[in-house]
Design an enzyme around this catalytic site. Structure first.
Site, short mmCIF file in Angstrom:
data_model
loop_
_atom_site.label_atom_id
_atom_site.label_comp_id
_atom_site.label_asym_id
_atom_site.label_seq_id
_atom_site.Cartn_x
_atom_site.Cartn_y
_atom_site.Cartn_z
N ARG A 36 0.82 -1.21 0.00
CA ARG A 36 0.00 0.00 0.00
C ARG A 36 0.86 1.26 0.00
NH1 ARG A 36 -5.11 -1.98 3.73
NH2 ARG A 36 -6.19 -2.85 1.94
N LYS A 201 -22.05 -15.53 1.63
CA LYS A 201 -23.41 -15.17 2.03
C LYS A 201 -24.17 -14.35 0.99
CE LYS A 201 -22.81 -13.30 6.09
NZ LYS A 201 -22.50 -12.86 7.42
N GLY A 354 -12.12 -9.08 -1.63
CA GLY A 354 -10.81 -9.50 -1.11
C GLY A 354 -10.48 -10.94 -1.44
N GLY A 377 -15.39 -3.22 0.87
CA GLY A 377 -16.71 -2.60 0.96
C GLY A 377 -16.93 -1.54 -0.12
P1 ADP Z 1 -15.06 -11.77 -1.51
O1 ADP Z 1 -14.09 -11.45 -0.40
O2 ADP Z 1 -14.37 -12.08 -2.79
O3 ADP Z 1 -16.13 -10.72 -1.64
P2 ADP Z 1 -16.67 -13.39 0.23
O4 ADP Z 1 -15.95 -12.83 1.41
O5 ADP Z 1 -18.06 -13.02 0.01
O6 ADP Z 1 -15.81 -13.13 -1.11
O7 ADP Z 1 -16.64 -14.99 0.32
C1 ADP Z 1 -15.46 -15.72 0.39
C2 ADP Z 1 -15.59 -16.89 1.29
O8 ADP Z 1 -16.68 -17.71 0.90
C3 ADP Z 1 -14.37 -17.76 1.26
O9 ADP Z 1 -13.76 -17.76 2.53
C4 ADP Z 1 -14.90 -19.14 0.90
O10 ADP Z 1 -14.30 -20.19 1.63
C5 ADP Z 1 -16.37 -19.03 1.26
N1 ADP Z 1 -17.16 -20.01 0.53
C6 ADP Z 1 -17.32 -20.15 -0.79
N2 ADP Z 1 -18.05 -21.25 -1.09
C7 ADP Z 1 -18.36 -21.82 0.09
C8 ADP Z 1 -19.09 -22.98 0.47
N3 ADP Z 1 -19.63 -23.76 -0.45
N4 ADP Z 1 -19.20 -23.27 1.79
C9 ADP Z 1 -18.65 -22.48 2.71
N5 ADP Z 1 -17.94 -21.37 2.43
C10 ADP Z 1 -17.80 -21.04 1.13
MG MG Z 2 -14.24 -11.67 1.78
#
Ligand code: ADP
Ligand code: MG
Length: 397
Positions: A36, A201, A354, A377
């Site tokens: 950074r 989620k 992330g 975010g």
């Molecule tokens: P990003 O950071 O790219 O926005 P998120 O934080 O929303 O992504 O989600 C990432 C997380 O989702 C990862 O830690 C991954 O392990 C989890 N994940 C993805 N698929 C599953 C699953 N089938 N069951 C449990 N966790 C999951």
């Molecule tokens: Mg994430």
């Protein structure tokens, strides 16, 4: 883009107050990644080259609105000096803009020194509330305000939005790149426009799904997020992560997609286990074949083929959220294949989030993605179509 950038103002004999993102990872007071800091150098250098002085401010970690030595920016000042190959004055004042800082800033302006770093903005409770005199006190140190901290652009804080009540605000080079690259996605995108959504989620991504339904041709859903949608279609998801209170909403979103003529594709098959661990003892199930004691961990082969087919001819792609528990070797395949399909297409591609960004980097596809957004975010809110306060507060061209 209609916002002013550092190229639209002259810094000759001026002092720029520059909000950067020096929220670096620290272990026992040692910076474990200086990415950074390195990323901030082009903006600093450009201002110096234009004849200006630079006063930097940033937050670091989450001190509770008061001075906390473990979150001091002193190590950052030292690292910055090393990388810039210039002396960096550190205004070590626990009030950030207190009497001590005032004197240091005054002496700095009269000296030959060109760069100064203020103490952690979150040592002041007014920072995150964007209230009180903090913004005014910060603004008093500069003639122009430069915002180069994209990661906090979705927050209206004293040091990125409050200061604009007193100073003209322009975008730094990092911010300009984020805004330009992200805007391209919604500004006359080439079609087909495909969105890939995944992650843990649905509740984190409702706004994103809603906004994308209005903009894209196809939405591919993987990750744990997909299970809530599959549940809404009547499938039994066993022990998989399902947000029961979001099942109705998931059904509504699918109806909205249908009305908008957006292709909304869910997994056809799923890799499952009975315990949440990295194991080669997994089963491959069709979506209607999950056992009661099983949980989904990744998309299966048929789904990979389906998603890859959609991505092959895409001309614009937005990706947020991994397709499975990609941190586990045995459940990284879906995420890997989707990343690879995006990398191989000639689409304009943007990755946000992330974990998705980490997955792309881990797989070595960085250079084949048009833009990997650095915001968490902030990127999500951008994809939700929300105007980010840290950008909105900047001057129009
Ligand atoms: P990003 O950071 O790219 O926005 P998120 O934080 O929303 O992504 O989600 C990432 C997380 O989702 C990862 O830690 C991954 O392990 C989890 N994940 C993805 N698929 C599953 C699953 N089938 N069951 C449990 N966790 C999951
Ligand atoms: Mg994430």
């Amino acid at each position: 883009m209609n916002k002013k950038t550092i190229r639209d103002v002259s810094f000759q004999n001026k002092t720029a107050l520059v909000r950067v993102d020096y929220n670096v990872p620290l272990e026992n007071g040692v910076i474990t990644s200086d990415k950074r800091i390195t990323a901030s150098l082009p903006t600093i250098q450009a201002i110096l080259d234009d004849g200006g002085k630079v006063i930097l401010c940033s937050h670091l970690g989450r001190p509770k609105g008061e001075a906390d030595p473990q979150f001091s920016l002193k190590p950052v000042a030292d690292k910055l000096s090393e990388l810039l190959k210039l002396p960096v004055v550190f205004a070590d004042d626990d009030r950030v803009t207190g009497q001590k800082a005032d004197e240091i800033v005054k002496a700095f302006k009269q000296s030959e020194n060109k760069v100064l770093l203020l103490q952690n903005t979150r040592f002041r409770a007014e920072e995150t509330k964007n209230a009180g005199d903090f913004a005014k006190e910060l603004a008093a140190y500069g003639d122009v305000f430069v915002n180069d901290a994209f990661g906090t652009a979705h927050r209206a804080h004293s040091s990125n939005v409050g200061v604009c009540a007193y100073l003209e605000g322009v975008l730094g080079l990092l911010m300009e790149k984020e805004v330009t690259m992200l805007s391209k996605v919604f500004d006359n995108p080439r079609r087909p426009f495909v969105a890939v959504l995944g992650g843990a989620k649905v509740s984190d991504k409702i706004g994103v799904v809603k906004n994308l339904i209005e903009k894209v041709d196809t939405i591919l859903v993987g990750g744990a997020m997909a299970y809530t949608f599959l549940k809404a279609q009547g499938y039994a998801m066993g022990k998989s992560l399902v947000e029961e209170d979001k099942v109705d909403l998931a059904r509504e979103l699918m109806e909205e997609a249908k009305k908008a003529n957006v292709k909304f594709l869910l997994p056809l098959d799923i890799k499952t286990t009975t315990v949440f661990e990295d194991t080669k003892e997994f089963a491959l199930r069709k979506v209607d074949g999950l056992r009661e004691n099983e949980m989904g961990m990744d998309i299966g082969e048929e789904t990979i083929a389906l998603f890859a087919e959609e991505l092959k001819d895409a001309k614009t792609v937005v990706w947020n959220g991994p397709m499975g528990v990609f941190e586990f070797e045995h459940f990284a395949e879906g995420t890997f294949q989707v990343a690879s399909a995006i990398a191989e297409s000639d689409a304009y591609s943007v990755v946000g989030g992330g974990d998705s960004a980490a997955a792309v980097k881990k797989l070595g596809f960085e250079n084949r993605i048009s833009h990997i957004s650095t915001g968490g975010g902030a990127t999500l809110e951008f994809l939700e179509g929300i105007e980010l306060p840290g950008i909105a507060a900047m001057s129009e061209k």
